[in-house]
Design an enzyme around this catalytic site. Sequence first.
Site, PDB file in Angstrom:
ATOM      1  N   CYS A   1     -16.472  59.901  28.856  1.00  0.00           N
ATOM      2  CA  CYS A   1     -15.629  61.055  28.484  1.00  0.00           C
ATOM      3  C   CYS A   1     -16.108  61.705  27.193  1.00  0.00           C
ATOM      4  CB  CYS A   1     -14.174  60.632  28.372  1.00  0.00           C
ATOM      5  SG  CYS A   1     -13.620  59.724  29.827  1.00  0.00           S
TER       6      CYS A   1
ATOM      7  N   HIS B   1      -8.647  67.567  31.746  1.00  0.00           N
ATOM      8  CA  HIS B   1      -9.746  66.691  31.313  1.00  0.00           C
ATOM      9  C   HIS B   1     -10.889  66.678  32.333  1.00  0.00           C
ATOM     10  CE1 HIS B   1     -11.933  63.500  29.516  1.00  0.00           C
ATOM     11  NE2 HIS B   1     -11.327  62.478  30.066  1.00  0.00           N
TER      12      HIS B   1
END
Lengths: 377, 101
Positions: A83, A326
């Site tokens: 991420c 996200h």
Amino acid sequence: MTNVYVHGIGMTQFGTFIDRTMKDLLLDACIQALEDAGNPKVDAVFVGNFMGGSIYNQEILGAIVANELGLGFIPTAKVEGACASGGIALRQGILGILSGEYNTVLVAGVEKMKHASTADVTQAINAAMDNDSNEKHAGLTFPGFFGVLANRYFYETGASKKHLAMLALKNREHALNNPLAQFRKPTTLEEIMDARMITNPLGLFDCSPMTDGAAALVISKEKSAIHIRSSAQASGPTQMQDADDLLSIPAIRESGRLAYEKAGVGPEDIDVVEIHDCFSMTEMIAIEELGFFNKREGWKAVEEGRTKSTGDKPVNTSGGLLSRGHPIGATGVAQIYQLVSQLRGNAANQVDNPRLALAQNLGGTGSYSTVHILERV
Amino acid sequence: MKVFQCNSCDYQSISNKYVCPKCLKGKLEELEVPSTGTVYSFTDIHVAPSEFADIAPYTVALVQLDEAKGKVTVRVNEPVQIGDKVELENVEKGAYLYKKI
Ligand SMILES: [Zn+2]
């Protein structure tokens, strides 16, 4: 001081775009950033992306950008750091300029997730854990790590599930004003508290969603109004059972410490913040690790509304990962998009005349963290 | 249960490391300790990856071993609370399966 400056920013709408390809999203954000920068000559491209290979069967993203945008035979690379792929891609661009090799770099991030099943995406995301470990074999998941952390946090402090809900509600309220955010539907504390349990005590609203989207930046050693005052990165334990203190994420703390040191500023000097809230609990720990509040007291700041856009330490004015969305590889770049907008004075949830802004991007359960401090000059 | 103890500081881990990550100079040495411990924290996983879907919801706990500094991540066969005493029941497919004492 990096003496590297941001010249252009671009970002697609975040959400569900079944009809748009990953290339389409990626090029859209890049073209916006190039136009915003006045279409300078680009010397290199770094693209943050995590699961293009595993769930979309598409790599060579850097070369695709160079080819489709007609940037010439310049060097490019895809950067993977779970991420934190976007934050690390930005850092690689900065280091490339600092080395003297490049004058101007295009940094982008993209992810395409909504076409795949939740099971396939969950499986792909688990690649960001150490899969050759007794911990993974025990059945610990990515959200599970933050569930274990949250239960211990509640045990050691006065915090409860309600404080995580307040934090998630704060980010949702910020997203309501962000036209590019994935979730723009109002919610309530009750709805968040009563939502389906994912991994005790974390419910649906405590977890960031699956998202399609892209973001891009043009950075250069030529001056602009937005200076990247520092860039820092750190690694940390890749397994929960290796944590010295479960309520600490050393990669966040260390990347923050290095960024402050390089920038010659402290947490008290930062006017606006984007933090990697992959889970509500992650933002709670990060606001402490970055020194904005005392260890084990972040929940009090949340309760007092200090991290709202109207508070004294506004965090995630974009809506954060929880509500802006996200798209994994794009997240670290989208954080910079929001902070540059804040420093330019035209952001969603604009705060009053900010000068210093901080972005923290996390990869894995604490495996990677980058911190960038931006300054309006 | 096996843990790895640094020979130059107090660092301990359930898995071996090339060099001690705490003092950055010691080497880790194998140490045999009892499996009994106390639940340091836990979660009940309701949404599981496909390989564990058939046993969901299930409980994963971080256990502080009684006679070692190290902690170990385990699966417990019933819900637990922080402070519960637990011990190893079985090792299955690389996972430590614990039960309440
Ligand atoms: Zn040591």
